[in-house]
Design a protein around this motif. Structure first.
Motif, PDB file in Angstrom:
ATOM      1  N   ILE A   5       8.186  11.188   2.446  1.00  0.00           N
ATOM      2  CA  ILE A   5       9.430  10.410   2.518  1.00  0.00           C
ATOM      3  C   ILE A   5       9.151   8.924   2.347  1.00  0.00           C
ATOM      4  CG2 ILE A   5      11.294   9.684   4.066  1.00  0.00           C
ATOM      5  CD1 ILE A   5      11.116  12.557   5.296  1.00  0.00           C
ATOM      6  N   ASN A   6       8.172   8.413   3.085  1.00  0.00           N
ATOM      7  CA  ASN A   6       7.863   6.985   3.020  1.00  0.00           C
ATOM      8  C   ASN A   6       7.355   6.569   1.650  1.00  0.00           C
ATOM      9  OD1 ASN A   6       8.623   6.766   5.674  1.00  0.00           O
ATOM     10  ND2 ASN A   6       6.557   6.571   6.494  1.00  0.00           N
ATOM     11  N   LEU A   7       6.583   7.449   1.015  1.00  0.00           N
ATOM     12  CA  LEU A   7       6.095   7.166  -0.332  1.00  0.00           C
ATOM     13  C   LEU A   7       7.261   7.038  -1.302  1.00  0.00           C
ATOM     14  CD1 LEU A   7       3.949   6.924  -2.537  1.00  0.00           C
ATOM     15  CD2 LEU A   7       3.760   9.435  -2.530  1.00  0.00           C
ATOM     16  N   ALA A   8       8.189   7.980  -1.248  1.00  0.00           N
ATOM     17  CA  ALA A   8       9.364   7.918  -2.132  1.00  0.00           C
ATOM     18  C   ALA A   8      10.175   6.655  -1.869  1.00  0.00           C
ATOM     19  CB  ALA A   8      10.226   9.167  -1.932  1.00  0.00           C
ATOM     20  N   ARG A   9      10.392   6.337  -0.603  1.00  0.00           N
ATOM     21  CA  ARG A   9      11.152   5.132  -0.255  1.00  0.00           C
ATOM     22  C   ARG A   9      10.475   3.873  -0.803  1.00  0.00           C
ATOM     23  NH1 ARG A   9      12.558   6.043   6.194  1.00  0.00           N
ATOM     24  NH2 ARG A   9      14.449   7.306   5.937  1.00  0.00           N
TER      25      ARG A   9
ATOM     26  N   SER B  45      11.715   6.171  12.468  1.00  0.00           N
ATOM     27  CA  SER B  45      12.233   4.921  13.029  1.00  0.00           C
ATOM     28  C   SER B  45      11.363   3.714  12.688  1.00  0.00           C
ATOM     29  CB  SER B  45      12.371   5.040  14.553  1.00  0.00           C
ATOM     30  OG  SER B  45      11.103   5.056  15.179  1.00  0.00           O
ATOM     31  N   PHE B  46      10.130   3.951  12.274  1.00  0.00           N
ATOM     32  CA  PHE B  46       9.209   2.842  12.024  1.00  0.00           C
ATOM     33  C   PHE B  46       9.259   2.337  10.586  1.00  0.00           C
ATOM     34  CE2 PHE B  46       7.446   5.007  15.687  1.00  0.00           C
ATOM     35  CZ  PHE B  46       7.132   3.947  16.523  1.00  0.00           C
ATOM     36  N   TYR B  47       9.985   3.034   9.713  1.00  0.00           N
ATOM     37  CA  TYR B  47       9.930   2.624   8.301  1.00  0.00           C
ATOM     38  C   TYR B  47      10.577   1.266   8.073  1.00  0.00           C
ATOM     39  CZ  TYR B  47      10.237   2.320   3.312  1.00  0.00           C
ATOM     40  OH  TYR B  47      10.099   1.872   2.024  1.00  0.00           O
ATOM     41  N   ARG B  48       9.823   0.373   7.445  1.00  0.00           N
ATOM     42  CA  ARG B  48      10.324  -0.916   6.986  1.00  0.00           C
ATOM     43  C   ARG B  48       9.693  -1.200   5.637  1.00  0.00           C
ATOM     44  NH1 ARG B  48      12.166   0.272  11.158  1.00  0.00           N
ATOM     45  NH2 ARG B  48      12.625  -0.960  13.023  1.00  0.00           N
ATOM     46  N   PHE B  49      10.437  -1.807   4.732  1.00  0.00           N
ATOM     47  CA  PHE B  49       9.846  -2.230   3.461  1.00  0.00           C
ATOM     48  C   PHE B  49       9.779  -3.747   3.455  1.00  0.00           C
ATOM     49  CE2 PHE B  49       9.999  -3.649  -0.946  1.00  0.00           C
ATOM     50  CZ  PHE B  49       8.972  -2.908  -1.498  1.00  0.00           C
ATOM     51  N   ASN B  50       8.581  -4.263   3.370  1.00  0.00           N
ATOM     52  CA  ASN B  50       8.394  -5.711   3.371  1.00  0.00           C
ATOM     53  C   ASN B  50       7.230  -6.044   2.449  1.00  0.00           C
ATOM     54  OD1 ASN B  50       7.607  -8.449   4.076  1.00  0.00           O
ATOM     55  ND2 ASN B  50       8.895  -8.215   5.897  1.00  0.00           N
ATOM     56  N   ILE B  51       7.482  -6.853   1.416  1.00  0.00           N
ATOM     57  CA  ILE B  51       6.439  -7.153   0.435  1.00  0.00           C
ATOM     58  C   ILE B  51       5.452  -8.198   0.946  1.00  0.00           C
ATOM     59  CG2 ILE B  51       7.909  -6.567  -1.526  1.00  0.00           C
ATOM     60  CD1 ILE B  51       8.287  -9.592  -1.975  1.00  0.00           C
TER      61      ILE B  51
ATOM     62  N   ALA C  87      10.410  13.200  -6.593  1.00  0.00           N
ATOM     63  CA  ALA C  87       9.528  14.233  -7.139  1.00  0.00           C
ATOM     64  C   ALA C  87       8.079  13.971  -6.733  1.00  0.00           C
ATOM     65  CB  ALA C  87       9.653  14.272  -8.663  1.00  0.00           C
ATOM     66  N   ILE C  88       7.659  12.722  -6.789  1.00  0.00           N
ATOM     67  CA  ILE C  88       6.288  12.352  -6.412  1.00  0.00           C
ATOM     68  C   ILE C  88       6.075  12.559  -4.910  1.00  0.00           C
ATOM     69  CG2 ILE C  88       4.721  10.376  -6.158  1.00  0.00           C
ATOM     70  CD1 ILE C  88       5.926   9.339  -8.848  1.00  0.00           C
ATOM     71  N   GLY C  89       7.036  12.108  -4.095  1.00  0.00           N
ATOM     72  CA  GLY C  89       6.929  12.304  -2.653  1.00  0.00           C
ATOM     73  C   GLY C  89       6.876  13.771  -2.279  1.00  0.00           C
ATOM     74  N   LEU C  90       7.704  14.582  -2.941  1.00  0.00           N
ATOM     75  CA  LEU C  90       7.716  16.023  -2.694  1.00  0.00           C
ATOM     76  C   LEU C  90       6.381  16.644  -3.089  1.00  0.00           C
ATOM     77  CD1 LEU C  90       9.135  18.728  -2.050  1.00  0.00           C
ATOM     78  CD2 LEU C  90      10.033  18.704  -4.387  1.00  0.00           C
ATOM     79  N   ALA C  91       5.880  16.301  -4.264  1.00  0.00           N
ATOM     80  CA  ALA C  91       4.597  16.847  -4.722  1.00  0.00           C
ATOM     81  C   ALA C  91       3.471  16.469  -3.763  1.00  0.00           C
ATOM     82  CB  ALA C  91       4.294  16.346  -6.128  1.00  0.00           C
ATOM     83  N   LYS C  92       3.487  15.217  -3.314  1.00  0.00           N
ATOM     84  CA  LYS C  92       2.451  14.752  -2.379  1.00  0.00           C
ATOM     85  C   LYS C  92       2.504  15.554  -1.079  1.00  0.00           C
ATOM     86  CE  LYS C  92      -0.708  11.573  -1.265  1.00  0.00           C
ATOM     87  NZ  LYS C  92      -1.990  11.453  -1.980  1.00  0.00           N
ATOM     88  N   SER C  93       3.708  15.810  -0.569  1.00  0.00           N
ATOM     89  CA  SER C  93       3.851  16.586   0.666  1.00  0.00           C
ATOM     90  C   SER C  93       3.381  18.028   0.473  1.00  0.00           C
ATOM     91  CB  SER C  93       5.312  16.567   1.138  1.00  0.00           C
ATOM     92  OG  SER C  93       5.684  15.287   1.601  1.00  0.00           O
TER      93      SER C  93
ATOM     94  N   ASP D 188       0.846  -1.186   0.000  1.00  0.00           N
ATOM     95  CA  ASP D 188       0.000   0.000   0.000  1.00  0.00           C
ATOM     96  C   ASP D 188       0.883   1.238   0.000  1.00  0.00           C
ATOM     97  OD1 ASP D 188      -1.903   1.922   0.281  1.00  0.00           O
ATOM     98  OD2 ASP D 188      -2.466   1.412   2.329  1.00  0.00           O
ATOM     99  N   LEU D 189       0.840   1.979  -1.108  1.00  0.00           N
ATOM    100  CA  LEU D 189       1.698   3.156  -1.233  1.00  0.00           C
ATOM    101  C   LEU D 189       1.088   4.401  -0.584  1.00  0.00           C
ATOM    102  CD1 LEU D 189       2.968   2.705  -4.904  1.00  0.00           C
ATOM    103  CD2 LEU D 189       4.243   2.324  -2.791  1.00  0.00           C
ATOM    104  N   ASN D 190      -0.126   4.280  -0.082  1.00  0.00           N
ATOM    105  CA  ASN D 190      -0.760   5.415   0.590  1.00  0.00           C
ATOM    106  C   ASN D 190      -0.906   5.141   2.084  1.00  0.00           C
ATOM    107  OD1 ASN D 190      -1.292   7.464  -1.433  1.00  0.00           O
ATOM    108  ND2 ASN D 190      -2.637   5.971  -2.388  1.00  0.00           N
ATOM    109  N   ARG D 191       0.157   4.545   2.655  1.00  0.00           N
ATOM    110  CA  ARG D 191       0.129   4.215   4.086  1.00  0.00           C
ATOM    111  C   ARG D 191       0.060   5.478   4.940  1.00  0.00           C
ATOM    112  NH1 ARG D 191       5.136   0.412   5.191  1.00  0.00           N
ATOM    113  NH2 ARG D 191       6.146   1.686   3.609  1.00  0.00           N
ATOM    114  N   GLU D 192      -0.762   5.424   5.960  1.00  0.00           N
ATOM    115  CA  GLU D 192      -0.853   6.550   6.889  1.00  0.00           C
ATOM    116  C   GLU D 192       0.181   6.387   8.007  1.00  0.00           C
ATOM    117  OE1 GLU D 192      -4.830   6.814   8.308  1.00  0.00           O
ATOM    118  OE2 GLU D 192      -5.644   7.487   6.371  1.00  0.00           O
ATOM    119  N   ILE D 193       0.547   7.501   8.606  1.00  0.00           N
ATOM    120  CA  ILE D 193       1.455   7.480   9.755  1.00  0.00           C
ATOM    121  C   ILE D 193       0.627   7.146  10.992  1.00  0.00           C
ATOM    122  CG2 ILE D 193       3.141   8.792  11.081  1.00  0.00           C
ATOM    123  CD1 ILE D 193       3.919   8.233   8.139  1.00  0.00           C
TER     124      ILE D 193
END
Length: 478
Positions: free
Chosen positions: A162-166, A123-129, A274-280, A3-8
């Motif tokens: 940031i998380n979206l770009a990552r 500190s919570f960011y993890r990428f796991n498919i 660019a996408i993460g920046l635009a979203k922010s 999910d690329l639209n994860r909430e914090i």
């Protein structure tokens, strides 16, 4: 896949007597003044406990196993990798999974607390498919002083970008191919008008983007997103953000060696930032007329591949000679830069992001993005804000004498030039040929990837320069 639209999720409004208490201090004197501990307890504390960089927290007591009291040492710092953000991420990682009330015992300014919140969130960011990253550690924002509450909203806006770009950078190339990238971008900007340029006339409309992407099974395209703050007039605060979207780079016929190709799923890192920046910017409701342009292609190898020394007329009719098929990023950016200047209203600022050259990494290493600009004031703002935001960038010159290396004897503009040195500069000078001198322009050449892990900054995709640019844009146009 993810999910690329994860909430914090870590910031909550949950006050309870069972919440654990986190006290942050700069020194022991502040702990004494606070009267959190009696003098006897404080003496015991001095004798038996000691803060160190590996463990900047101390769990004092846990009476009923429900409510825990923890003291954390936080020394505000803007040094990269030792910053308040880094310290906060480390503190958060060491805390138990509970709901925490934050108590501030020392004198910290608003920026110190903001950076603490940002480090906590990072500190919570993890990428796991395979599984969703479930948050089990929360910060009760109701425990904050009222003057700090609004910082959580700003922090959340930045964290989501940031998380979206990552996430985008970390996705494998067999999933995030040009067609799937289009789908994901439409999801990310759901509700906004999305124009996808990919018609049968694409080769005539965007010749260089087409040339790069024609070798792939997936057709190249240019995606355009427009957003307007309702309070901003049409002819003011116009900014265009461009991101290089090469979903995988084999190098083409000038094929990369296997080691260099291994991580080329990240060659769309510029577009992700660019996408993460635009979203922010959109979520922050920045006072802008915003245009986002993402040229997308896969640089593959087939019977349709472009060849070294092929010549193609670009969108603005500049004859471009292919110096190296592995220098494809500047080609798709060139057509996009031309397109960005064709609207009725010229942009007040164009910023492009690209994982463009190895030369930039040789010059400054992998952790400091390079930027070039034709505007001194904007450059100074970026440099100043990079220090304030602990998001390093550094300027290299648009050294005009090197333009001579780009001119081929046949009258074409060579895409790589004939110097063999100064590759980041000659790449920027190539792009400059497609930018009107009257338009403010910034070009970022960056890694978009962490080669090693530390709290808050795991190995993988990284939104380098996003926070610096976010602050600079809002200062300029808000």
């Amino acid at each position: 896949m993810i999910d690329l639209n994860r909430e914090i999720e870590t910031f909550v409004k949950k006050s309870s007597k069972n919440n654990s208490k986190l006290y942050i201090i700069k020194n022991l004197n502040d702990l004494l003044i606070s009267k959190l501990l009696s003098e006897k307890q404080l003496e015991n504390f001095k004798t038996n406990y000691k803060f160190n960089t590996d463990k900047p927290i101390i769990n004092l007591f846990d009476f009923d196993k429900k409510s825990l009291v923890t003291i954390a040492y936080l020394n505000p710092n803007n040094n990269f990798r030792e910053s308040t953000i880094d310290q906060a991420a480390k503190i958060c990682n060491l805390l138990e999974d509970r709901i925490w009330d934050l108590n501030i015992l020392s004198q910290y300014n608003k920026n110190d607390i903001y950076e603490f919140l940002l480090g906590w969130g990072l500190s919570f960011y993890r990428f796991n498919i395979l599984k969703k990253n479930k948050v089990k550690k929360y910060l009760n924002i109701l425990s904050l002083n009222n003057k700090y509450i609004n910082l959580v909203d700003l922090c959340t806006v930045e964290l989501e970008g940031i998380n979206l770009a990552r996430d985008l950078i970390n996705l494998p190339a067999n999933y995030l191919n040009p067609d799937q990238y289009e789908i994901e971008i439409k999801k990310i900007f759901k509700g906004l008008k999305c124009v996808v340029h990919k018609s049968n006339n694409f080769d005539k409309e965007f010749p260089l983007i087409s040339m790069v992407g024609r070798s792939s099974e997936f057709k190249p395209k240019l995606i355009e997103i427009n957003w307007k703050n309702k309070g901003v007039k049409k002819n003011e605060n116009n900014i265009t953000i461009i991101g290089k979207g090469i979903t995988f780079d084999s190098g083409g016929l000038d094929i990369k060696p296997s080691g260099a190709m291994l991580n080329m799923k990240k060659d769309m890192g510029g577009s992700a930032i660019a996408i993460g920046l635009a979203k922010s910017l959109i979520n922050y409701n920045s006072k802008l007329n915003l245009k986002l342009l993402i040229p997308i292609a896969e640089n593959s190898i087939s019977q349709k591949s472009m060849r070294p020394l092929d010549i193609k007329f670009s969108r603005n009719r500049t004859p471009v000679e292919i110096g190296n098929t592995d220098a494809e990023g500047r080609l798709i950016l060139a057509d996009t830069l031309s397109f960005a200047q064709e609207s009725d209203t010229n942009p007040d600022l164009i910023i492009d992001f690209a994982t463009l050259t190895g030369a930039a990494r040789v010059a400054l290493g992998t952790e400091v993005p390079v930027f070039f600009s034709n505007n001194e004031d904007i450059s100074k703002k970026l440099l100043d804000n990079s220090i304030k935001m602990v998001d390093p960038v550094w300027r290299l010159p648009l050294f005009s004498p090197y333009k001579r290396f780009l001119h081929s004897e046949n009258g074409a503009l060579n895409s790589t030039g004939f110097s063999g040195t100064g590759g980041a500069i000659t790449a920027a000078l190539f792009l400059e040929q497609f930018v009107d001198k009257k338009i403010n322009w910034v070009h970022f050449d960056l890694m978009a990837w962490n080669l090693s892990s530390r709290p808050g900054f795991p190995i993988g995709g990284e939104a380098m320069s996003l926070r610096t640019v976010f602050k600079t844009i809002n200062e300029m146009f808000n």
